[in-house]
Motif scaffolding. Structure first.
Motif, PDB file in Angstrom:
ATOM      1  N   GLU A   5       0.857  -1.186   0.000  1.00  0.00           N
ATOM      2  CA  GLU A   5       0.000   0.000   0.000  1.00  0.00           C
ATOM      3  C   GLU A   5       0.896   1.240   0.000  1.00  0.00           C
ATOM      4  OE1 GLU A   5      -3.772  -0.111   2.374  1.00  0.00           O
ATOM      5  OE2 GLU A   5      -2.770  -1.836   3.287  1.00  0.00           O
ATOM      6  N   SER A  49      -3.042   6.955   0.409  1.00  0.00           N
ATOM      7  CA  SER A  49      -4.479   7.149   0.214  1.00  0.00           C
ATOM      8  C   SER A  49      -4.746   7.550  -1.230  1.00  0.00           C
ATOM      9  CB  SER A  49      -5.005   8.215   1.168  1.00  0.00           C
ATOM     10  OG  SER A  49      -4.312   9.440   0.967  1.00  0.00           O
ATOM     11  N   SER A 107      -6.996   2.848  -0.578  1.00  0.00           N
ATOM     12  CA  SER A 107      -5.581   3.103  -0.840  1.00  0.00           C
ATOM     13  C   SER A 107      -5.188   2.606  -2.223  1.00  0.00           C
ATOM     14  CB  SER A 107      -4.699   2.422   0.219  1.00  0.00           C
ATOM     15  OG  SER A 107      -4.862   1.010   0.175  1.00  0.00           O
ATOM     16  N   CYS A 166      -1.960   0.822  -4.493  1.00  0.00           N
ATOM     17  CA  CYS A 166      -0.864  -0.080  -4.185  1.00  0.00           C
ATOM     18  C   CYS A 166      -0.100  -0.484  -5.443  1.00  0.00           C
ATOM     19  CB  CYS A 166      -1.373  -1.325  -3.453  1.00  0.00           C
ATOM     20  SG  CYS A 166      -2.559  -2.316  -4.388  1.00  0.00           S
TER      21      CYS A 166
END
Length: 324
Positions: free
Chosen positions: A247, A250, A299, A301
Motif C-alpha cells: 500500500e 491514500s 488506498s 498499491c
C-alpha cells in the motif's frame, strides 16, 4: 495458432460444413476443444448456431489434430487457399489497426470483417480502420460501419459472438511489451477480462474451465493471471502463487496512471483510467468495472513483479514508501 487464422476458421467452416467427410472431422475438433487450441472456439456462436437443432454425438478426442498442420491436412486445396486469403486479409487489418493506434481492437475488426463483408470485400482497410479510431463506443462503431458500407450488423448478435470469441482466447494484440510485466499492460489485461466476461471462481487466474470452457479468476487471481501469463507461449505458469503488494498511500495521493492497484482492506482492483476500476467480484460473480468513487477503495498499491513508470516511483518516494 494465430488469432487471424483462428477467426478465419469460422468462415472456412462454412465450406467444410458442406462436405460430410470434412464435417465429421470439424465436429471432432469442436467437440474436443483443448487448452490452447483457439481455432474453432468461435464456431458454436458464429456457425453452429445457424444450424438449428442438428444433433451431434460427442466425438472421441484425437489430440493429434490439435496442431495447425494437422488441421490444414484435413482440408482440400480450395479450403487451404481460402485460409491463406483470410490470413492475408487479417494481417492487413492488423497492420492498419496498429497504424491508427488501436492494436487491441484488431480481433474485433477481423471478426466484423470476416462475418459481415462477404458481399462487399475490401481491397484497402484504411477507411475501415479509421471508423474504429473515430467511434466513441461499440454502438457508434457498428452504426458507422453499417452506414459506410451499406450493411446491417445487429449490435446484440455481434457482441455475443465477440464476447464469446474474446473469452476463448487471451487477446495477443493488447500487450505493449510482451517481454515485461508493466502496469500499462496490466490495465489492458483487466480491460480484456472485463470485455471477455470472465467469471469468478476461487483459485482461478484466468485459465479456462475444463467443463464449461469459460475463463475464471478470483479477486487476487486477476492480477496473478497477468503475472503468470506468457504472451509468447500463450500459457500460464505458476511463478506467482501469492499476490504480494505494498500500500503506497491514500487515493488522494495516487498518480493518474492506468495499471495501479486499488485496495479496500480486503479486495483488490486495477485502476484503468478515467476514474474507473476493474476487479473480479465474488458477490457479482464476474469481472466488473465501476467508478472508483462508487466503491470503498481506501488506498492505492503496487504489486511485486510489475514494472511502474517514473511518475509512480516519484510519487512513492514523495510519500516515503517503498515499492515491492
Amino acid at each position: 495458432m494465430s488469432a487471424t487464422v483462428a477467426v478465419a476458421l469460422k468462415k472456412v467452416a462454412i465450406y467444410i460444413l458442406g462436405d460430410e467427410k470434412k464435417r465429421g472431422k470439424l465436429f471432432v475438433l469442436i467437440g474436443s476443444i483443448a487448452a490452447g487450441f483457439l481455432g474453432l472456439m468461435c464456431l458454436p456462436v458464429a456457425v453452429l448456431s445457424s444450424m438449428g437443432s442438428l444433433e451431434i454425438e460427442t466425438p472421441e478426442v484425437d489430440r493429434s489434430m490439435f496442431t495447425d498442420s494437422a488441421f490444414m491436412a484435413t482440408l482440400d486445396e480450395d479450403q487451404q487457399s481460402q485460409i491463406a486469403e483470410f490470413q492475408s486479409q487479417g494481417e492487413a487489418i492488423a497492420a492498419v489497426m496498429s497504424a491508427v493506434g488501436l492494436p487491441s481492437e484488431t480481433i474485433k475488426a477481423q471478426l466484423i470483417y470476416y462475418s459481415y463483408f462477404d458481399e462487399n470485400p475490401l481491397s484497402d482497410f484504411t477507411e475501415y480502420a479509421s471508423l474504429f479510431a473515430n467511434a466513441n463506443d461499440d454502438i457508434a462503431l457498428l452504426e458507422s460501419i453499417n452506414a459506410t458500407y451499406g450493411i446491417e450488423i445487429p449490435y446484440d448478435d455481434f457482441m455475443r459472438s465477440y464476447t464469446w470469441t474474446m473469452n476463448a482466447t487471451i487477446n495477443e494484440y493488447m500487450f505493449t511489451d510482451s517481454t515485461t510485466k508493466n502496469c500499462t499492460d496490466m490495465a489492458a489485461w483487466a480491460e480484456n477480462a472485463y470485455i471477455s466476461g470472465w467469471g469468478f471462481k476461487q483459485g482461478a487466474i484466468g485459465n479456462r474451465d475444463d467443463v464449461d470452457r469459460i475463463r475464471y479468476a478470483d479477486n487476487a487471481g486477476l492480477m496473478l493471471g497477468f503475472l503468470n501469463y506468457d504472451p509468447t507461449e500463450k500459457v500460464f505458469s505458476s511463478d506467482y502463487n501469492t499476490l504480494v503488494f505494498t500500500e503506497q498511500g491514500s487515493l488522494d495521493t495516487m498518480p493518474e496512471v492506468a495499471g495501479i492497484g486499488l485496495f479496500d482492506g480486503s479486495q483488490h482492483g486495477i485502476y484503468v483510467g478515467d476514474g474507473e476500476v476493474i476487479y473480479c467480484s465474488e458477490s457479482a460473480g464476474y469481472v466488473t468495472k465501476d467508478l472508483v468513487s462508487n466503491g470503498g477503495w481506501t488506498s492505492w498499491c503496487t504489486y511485486e513483479g510489475v514494472d511502474y513508470p517514473q511518475e509512480v516511483r516519484d510519487k512513492i518516494d514523495e510519500n516515503g514508501g517503498d515499492s515491492e
